[in-house]
Write an enzyme that holds these catalytic residues in place. Structure first.
Site, PDB file in Angstrom:
ATOM      1  N   GLU A 110      -2.885   7.178  -6.178  1.00 45.37           N
ATOM      2  CA  GLU A 110      -3.304   8.334  -5.344  1.00 45.37           C
ATOM      3  C   GLU A 110      -2.913   9.797  -5.656  1.00 45.37           C
ATOM      4  OE1 GLU A 110      -4.472   5.753  -2.153  1.00 45.37           O
ATOM      5  OE2 GLU A 110      -5.606   7.354  -0.791  1.00 45.37           O
TER       6      GLU A 110
ATOM      7  N   GLU B 190      -3.894  -1.154  -3.796  1.00 47.46           N
ATOM      8  CA  GLU B 190      -3.654   0.884  -3.451  1.00 47.46           C
ATOM      9  C   GLU B 190      -2.235   0.348  -3.972  1.00 47.46           C
ATOM     10  OE1 GLU B 190      -6.009   2.111  -0.816  1.00 47.46           O
ATOM     11  OE2 GLU B 190      -7.437   2.697  -1.842  1.00 47.46           O
TER      12      GLU B 190
ATOM     13  N   CYS C 133     -10.136  10.359   2.303  1.00 49.17           N
ATOM     14  CA  CYS C 133      -8.623  10.180   2.364  1.00 49.17           C
ATOM     15  C   CYS C 133      -7.656  11.338   2.347  1.00 49.17           C
ATOM     16  CB  CYS C 133      -7.538   8.964   2.700  1.00 49.17           C
ATOM     17  SG  CYS C 133      -7.692   8.351   0.898  1.00 49.17           S
TER      18      CYS C 133
ATOM     19  N   HIS D   9       0.754  -1.359   0.249  1.00 50.34           N
ATOM     20  CA  HIS D   9      -0.129  -0.046   0.236  1.00 50.34           C
ATOM     21  C   HIS D   9       0.604   1.412   0.198  1.00 50.34           C
ATOM     22  CE1 HIS D   9      -2.790   2.831   1.542  1.00 50.34           C
ATOM     23  NE2 HIS D   9      -3.759   2.077   1.505  1.00 50.34           N
TER      24      HIS D   9
HETATM   25 ZN   LIG Z   1      -6.329   9.397  -0.545  1.00 48.53          ZN
END
Ligand SMILES: [Zn+2]
Ligand SMILES: [Zn+2]
Lengths: 644, 644
Positions: A331, A315, A411, A263
C-alpha cells in the site's frame, strides 16, 4: 520557512500537489466532484456543526480524509501562501471547530450516529486515529500559516483524550486499534511544549499489549462488530492465518516486538512514534526495539521498491522473505509510514541505511501511487501485473492496473500529498556541529551550526544524473562538518571542493564527512556514478528466484507492455549484456534503458496444451522507471525479469 | 460383475482402497481413529436412530461422508465380496434405515438440530445433496452386493423429495444449493425404472435459474445465513467478485449456460447430470449445452493435469485462460466430477476427447490426491508449490504441501475411493455392434454385441509403456467393430492382429475402428508411442508464458526438491534437449525423466537486494510423475518449468 525545494524534478510534483491533487481532493471532500462513492466528509462536519441538515455518511474514519487534506494544505503552504487555498481550508476548519463538543470531543461519526457509544470500540472504530490526524493537520496548518485556530481545537481534543485515557484509576486503559495518535501527540508536544501530550503518547505505547483491554471491550459491547453489525467470535473480523492480536500489533507489549507483523500501515505508524519517543526520552532500550524492527522490515520484508505488506489479507506483513510480486499489497500509505519511521530513526542516529530506504520508497512507491495528471492513484503497488489476470483472478483482483480516480477508503491520495508537500523535512538534519545531507534534492536552506549560520544551495540532477552541487553563502566563515550520504546503490563517487578533489574526509555510517571552515562562495561538487545495473534478490525470496531487477540510481525500472508488447513473462534478460540509456521526452522526460534479451513466444493454440513449438527471438527489452508505469494506457508490467 | 480389473498398476490402488482407504475411513467415520476434528458421522445416525444419546456434530452435510464411504464399499465389492467389510457396512446401513423418518425424510442434521426447519435453506444446507449421496450409495451397494435394504430407504427418501418438490402447486419450487441429487436420481431411475425419479431430476435441472426461489427462501427465513448464524446482505456468504448466483450456477437457466462458472464441484456434478439426462431423453438441445460447457472447460479453464477450479475464493472457476499454478484450487473432487461429466458425454457420443480428459484427470489429479499409504489426501492440487511460501502467504496458504490425514470437510477422500473403486465403469462401452475401448487398463470383461458374446482380455502396460494386448475368447465368431481410442498425446501407433499389421481400419472421432468377425484366440497388439515430450500452453494462459511442461503418455511430470534440491524456480529447461527415461524401483516403481537445463543460482545475501552475481550451471533436471509428488517428504514442486 527554513527549506525551499528548487528541483526541476520535484517542482513538477509540488506543482501537481498544489494545483491538481489538493484542489481535486477538495472537490471530492466537498462533494463538488461527482464520485462513485460520495465522500461526504465536509458535509459530516457541517451537519455536526449544525449548519446543514442530514445524516452522517461514509466510513467510521471518514473525518481523517479531511484532516489529511488539511495537513497537505499546511505542508504546501510552507513554500508559499495561497489566499484562495487558505480560504477554502479556513472555511472547513470553521466547520471542524464548530462541530467540536464543549468537552473537546470531536468525531462526526459518533456525534451523529452513536452519541452514546463513544470510546466503546477502540479496536475497530478509529476515534483515536481520527484524533491523531486532526492533531497532525493542526500542527501542519500552524506551521504553514501561523494560524492557531485548528491547533487550539487539537489541544482541546487532546485534552479530552487525556482526561479519558491513562493508567490512572477511573480512566479507560485502552489504546487505539489503528495507531496514529502516538506520533501526532509527540508533534503536538513539540509545538506546545505541553508534557501531558508526551506522557499520553507514552501511555498509549506502553499500555499496548500489556493488558487485555480489547478483549474486555469486546465483551463489554456484547461481542458486536462494527463491520458485520452482528456478533462475531473474535474481536477482529478478518485476518487470515495469524492470531488476531497480531493484526493491530497488540500481541505482546510494544517493547518486546522484534518482528513487523499485521496491518502494515498501523505497524509503521506505531514504529515511527516509538522511534520519535526513543529520541525524545533518550530511551536507548526503546531505540533498540526500533532498530530490531527496522532490521526485520528492511532485511526480510521489504520490496525492492521500498514497499511493504505482502498480502491483501489484513493489508499486512506476512513472514520473512515472503514477497510475492503479483498478489502483494504494498500500500502506498505503508511506504509513507515507512518513510516516517525511517526519518525518525535518521534523526536519532544518522545512518545512511535509513535515508536509503526513504529514497527508495519515495522515488518508487510514493511516486508510483500518483498519476502524472495528479488525479489518479494506486493504493496497491504490485511488482508485476497483467490486466487480464488481475481482472479474472480473485487472488489478484485487489491489484488494479489503472490508477483509480478515488477510493471509498481514500487513505492513500492525501498521504501521497502530504509526503510530497513536506518533502523538505526529509532532506537535511543537523546534529551538533554536523550538517547532514540525506537526500539529493535541489533546495535552499539556512543552516545554523554552533559556530554560525550559512545558507546552503543544493542543485541536484537526481534522479536522472548523479551530479549535485552545493553552494555556500555566509557572511562569516562557519566551521563545521558536512556529511553527505553515500547511497547504497552507488559504487563510485567523487567530490571536489572549488574544483579541487577532496581527499581529506572520513566515512561514518554511510556518510562522507568533510570538516572545514565553510566560506561564502564555496562550491562542492558531488558526483555519484549511476550506471544501470542488475539486482538479484536474496535466495530465500522464492518469488524472485532466477530473476533480476534493473535499477539505476534510486530508481527501479520495469518493463511495460507499451514498449515491449504483451506477454512480458515470455521475456528473458541477459544480465551480462550492456544496458544502454536513452532519453525520452514524453511523460515529463525520463531515462529509459534498453537491455538485450530473448523472448520465447507462445501462440494461440487449437488446444490449451500442445507439443512445444517454441520460437526464440533475440530482443531488445526497453525498461522505464517503475514510478512512471501505467501512464501510457493500461498494460502489463513486470519488475523482476527472468534471467536468460 | 461384468468387468474385472487386472492391472499391476491399478491393482495396487484397488488394494489400497480396499485395505487402507476404506478401513481407515471407517475408523474415522466411527470415531475409532482419533482425528483433529472428530467426524461423528456414524454417531449422528445412531443418535437419530435412538440407539445412542448425544447431539448432532459436524457440518450440515456430515451425512454425505458416510454415504460416500458406502458407495465406495459398494463399488469395491463388485470385484469380490468381503464378509467383514459388508458386516461393517450393513451395521451402519442399519442405523441409517432406523434413522429414517416414517415419511422417508432423512437428514440427521435437521432431524436432530432443527426439526422444524427442514427444506428452509436449500441454498446452504445440503439436504438434497446428502439425499443424492444416499441414493448413489444405495445404488452402488446394491450393485456390489445385491442387497436392497439401503436401496429401499433411498426410494423412500426420493419419494419424500418427490412429494415435496416440483412444479405443481403446493410443492416447493426449489432446487439444491449443491447439485448432486440430479445425477443420483437418474441412477435410481436406471435401477428401478421408476419414471418419477427421472421426472424429478429433470424438474431440478429445468427449474434452476428459472425462478427466484433462493431469493424468496432467503427472505422467508429472515435473511439468516446458516454459516454466520446472523443476518447477511446476500444469500451466499462469500464469493468474491462474481454475482452470487454464479456460485451455485443459478444465474441463468441451465440450458442457457455456456460457460462453466462458480463452485467447480457443483458445476461438474450438474453438467454430468445434464449429460446423462440428454442421453436418457435424447434431448439434442440439452446435449448441445453440454458440448458447449465441455468445450468451455477443457478449452479454456482446465489445467494440464485435468484439474479445474482456479481459485479458492468460492472453490471456483474464474475466467477463460485464468489458470494460476500457485494459488489455484484444483480440488480433487472437481476432477472426480469432471470425469463423471466426461463419461456421461462419452456414453452419449464416442469422441476420444472425452476419454482423453478422463485419462488425464484420473492419472494426474485423482491419483495425486492420494498418498501411497492410502491414508493421506490432497484436497487442493497445485501445479507448483513451495512449502515456505504456502506456509507464509495467505493467498497460497490453502495449498498444503503435505497430504493431510483427514479434513474437517472430508469430501475428497471418499470421492477418490469411489472413483478408483468404480474404475471399471470408465474403460469400455458398447454402441450397437461396436465395442469401444476408452482406457488402456488391464481388465477382463464379457462383451455382448448383437451378433454374439465374447470375452475380452486386455493386458496393458500403461502408464509406463505404450503396449496393450487384447485377447478374444468366444465359442463362436462374433462379428462387430472394435474401436480403440487414439490418445491425444500419441503421435504414432501400430496395430497388429495375430502378428500381422492391420491396415484395414478407419478412424472416427479419435478412435481407430476395426471391423471383423472376431474369433476365439484372436490377439490384437496395440502399441502407442510414448516418447517424453514438452508441452506449451496457449499464449493466453499468462501464468505459463515462457514455460514448458514435460509429459509422457498420459502422465504429467514435475520437478521435485527431493531430486533437484530447493529453489526449483532457479531452473530452466532445454526444450531442444533430449529427455531420457530411467526406471526407478521406489514408490512402487516408476519411469523418471532427466532433461538438460541450467540453473541460475541465487545466494543468501547481506542485503535483500544486491548487485546481481548470477551463477549459471548446466544441470540435469530430474522429473517424476506428478501423481507421485510429495511421497518422499515435504519439498518444492513445479510442473511448468521456465524454458532456457
Ligand atoms: Zn492507503
Ligand atoms: Zn473435495
Amino acid at each position: 520557512m527554513d527549506c525551499m525545494i528548487k528541483s526541476p524534478f520535484w517542482d513538477r510534483y509540488l506543482k501537481l500537489v498544489r494545483e491538481q491533487l489538493i484542489p481535486y481532493q477538495w472537490g471530492i471532500l466537498t462533494d463538488r466532484i461527482p464520485c462513485e462513492t460520495e465522500s461526504h466528509a465536509v458535509r459530516n462536519f457541517q451537519i455536526a456543526a449544525g449548519v446543514k441538515e442530514g445524516e452522517f455518511s461514509g466510513f467510521v474514519f471518514q473525518d481523517s480524509d479531511l484532516y489529511k487534506w488539511i495537513e497537505a494544505v499546511g505542508d504546501i503552504l510552507q513554500y508559499g501562501r495561497d489566499e484562495d487555498l487558505e480560504q477554502k481550508a479556513d472555511e472547513i476548519i470553521g466547520y471542524i471547530v464548530s462541530a467540536q463538543q464543549e468537552d473537546g470531543y470531536l468525531n462526526t461519526y459518533y456525534q451523529l450516529k452513536e452519541p452514546d457509544r463513544k470510546w466503546t470500540n477502540l479496536l475497530e472504530c478509529h476515534e483515536l486515529y481520527c484524533a491523531g490526524h486532526l492533531i497532525e493537520a493542526a500542527v501542519a496548518y500552524h506551521k504553514g500559516t501561523g494560524k492557531d485556530g485548528l491547533l487550539k481545537a487539537a489541544c482541546r481534543l487532546a485534552d479530552c483524550v487525556d482526561r479519558t485515557f491513562g493508567p490512572e484509576e477511573g480512566k479507560l486503559h485502552g489504546y487505539p486499534g489503528h495507531q496514529e495518535i502516538e506520533l501526532a501527540l509527540l508533534k503536538l508536544y513539540d509545538v506546545t511544549g505541553e508534557e501531558r501530550y508526551l506522557n499520553l503518547s507514552s501511555y498509549f505505547l506502553e499500555a499496548r499489549g500489556n493488558n487485555r483491554f480489547f478483549e474486555e471491550e469486546f465483551e463489554r459491547r456484547g461481542r458486536i462488530s462494527h463491520w458485520t453489525r452482528g456478533q462475531v467470535d473474535e474481536p477482529n473480523r478478518e485476518y487470515n492465518q495469524y492470531p488476531y492480536a497480531y493484526y493491530n500489533q497488540f500481541h505482546i507489549p510494544v517493547r518486546q516486538q522484534k518482528k513487523a507483523v499485521g496491518h502494515a500501515v498501523r505497524a509503521v505508524y506505531m514504529y515511527a512514534a516509538m522511534a520519535r519517543m526513543a529520541g525524545c526520552c533518550r530511551d536507548e532500550k526503546l531505540l533498540d526495539t526500533c532498530r530490531e524492527l527496522w532490521k526485520n522490515i528492511t532485511g526480510t520484508q521489504m520490496y525492492i521498491t521500498g514497499s511493504i505488506g505482502s498480502t491483501p489479507s489484513g493489508e499486512a506483513f506476512t513472514r520473512a522473505y515472503d514477497l510475492p510480486n503479483d498478489t502483494n499489497y504494498s500500500e502506498t500509505c505503508a511506504s509513507v509510514g515507512l518513510i516516517r519511521f525511517a526519518m525518525e530513526m535518521l534523526l536519532n542516529e544518522a545512518d545512511s541505511s535509513y535515508a536509503d530506504v526513504i529514497e527508495k520508497a519515495l522515488y518508487n512507491t510514493v511516486l508510483s501511487g500518483l498519476s502524472l495528471d495528479g488525479r489518479h492513484f494506486f493504493y496497491v503497488n504490485p511488482l508485476e501485473a497483467v490486466p487480464e489476470v488481475c481482472e479474472a483472478n480473485p487472488e489478484r483482483h485487489h491489484v488494479k492496473t489503472v490508477r483509480q480516480a478515488w477510493y471509498a477508503c481514500a487513505c492513500c491520495p492525501p498521504n501521497i500529498a502530504r509526503t510530497i508537500a513536506d518533502l523538505q523535512s526529509l532532506i537535511y538534519s543537523v546534529d551538533g556541529e554536523r550538517f547532514y545531507v540525506h537526500q539529493y534534492i535541489g533546495s535552499e536552506r539556512e543552516v545554523t551550526l554552533p559556530s554560525g549560520t550559512f545558507r546552503l544551495i543544493q542543485e541536484s540532477e537526481l534522479p536522472w544524473k548523479g551530479r549535485s552541487v552545493f553552494r555556500f553563502e555566509s557572511e562569516n566563515p562557519v566551521s563545521g562538518e558536512l556529511a553527505l550520504r553515500i547511497p547504497q546503490w552507488c559504487v563510485r563517487y567523487s567530490l571536489t571542493m572549488n574544483q579541487h578533489s577532496v581527499t581529506d574526509f572520513s566515512v561514518e555510517r554511510g556518510y562522507l564527512v568533510v570538516k572545514r571552515e565553510w566560506k561564502d562562495g564555496d562550491v562542492l561538487e558531488w558526483v555519484l556514478e549511476m550506471e544501470p545495473s542488475f539486482c538479484q534478490a536474496d535466495q530465500r525470496i522464492f518469488y524472485d528466484a532466477g530473476k533480476a531487477a534493473l535499477i539505476r540510481g534510486p530508481l527501479v525500472y520495469c518493463l511495460e507492455e507499451a514498449d515491449n508488447g504483451p506477454y512480458l513473462h515470455e521475456c528473458r534478460v541477459d544480465v551480462q549484456g550492456k544496458p544502454e540509456l536513452y532519453w525520452e521526452e514524453t511523460l515529463g522526460g525520463y531515462y529509459g534503458i534498453t537491455v538485450p534479451g530473448v523472448r520465447y513466444s507462445g501462440r494461440r493454440q487449437e488446444c490449451l496444451y500442445e507439443k512445444a513449438f517454441v520460437e526464440k527471438q533475440a530482443v531488445k527489452l526497453k525498461a522505464v522507471p517503475y514510478f512512471l508505469w501505467n501512464n501510457r494506457g493500461e498494460g502489463e508490467m513486470i519488475t523482476w525479469i527472468d534471467i536468460m
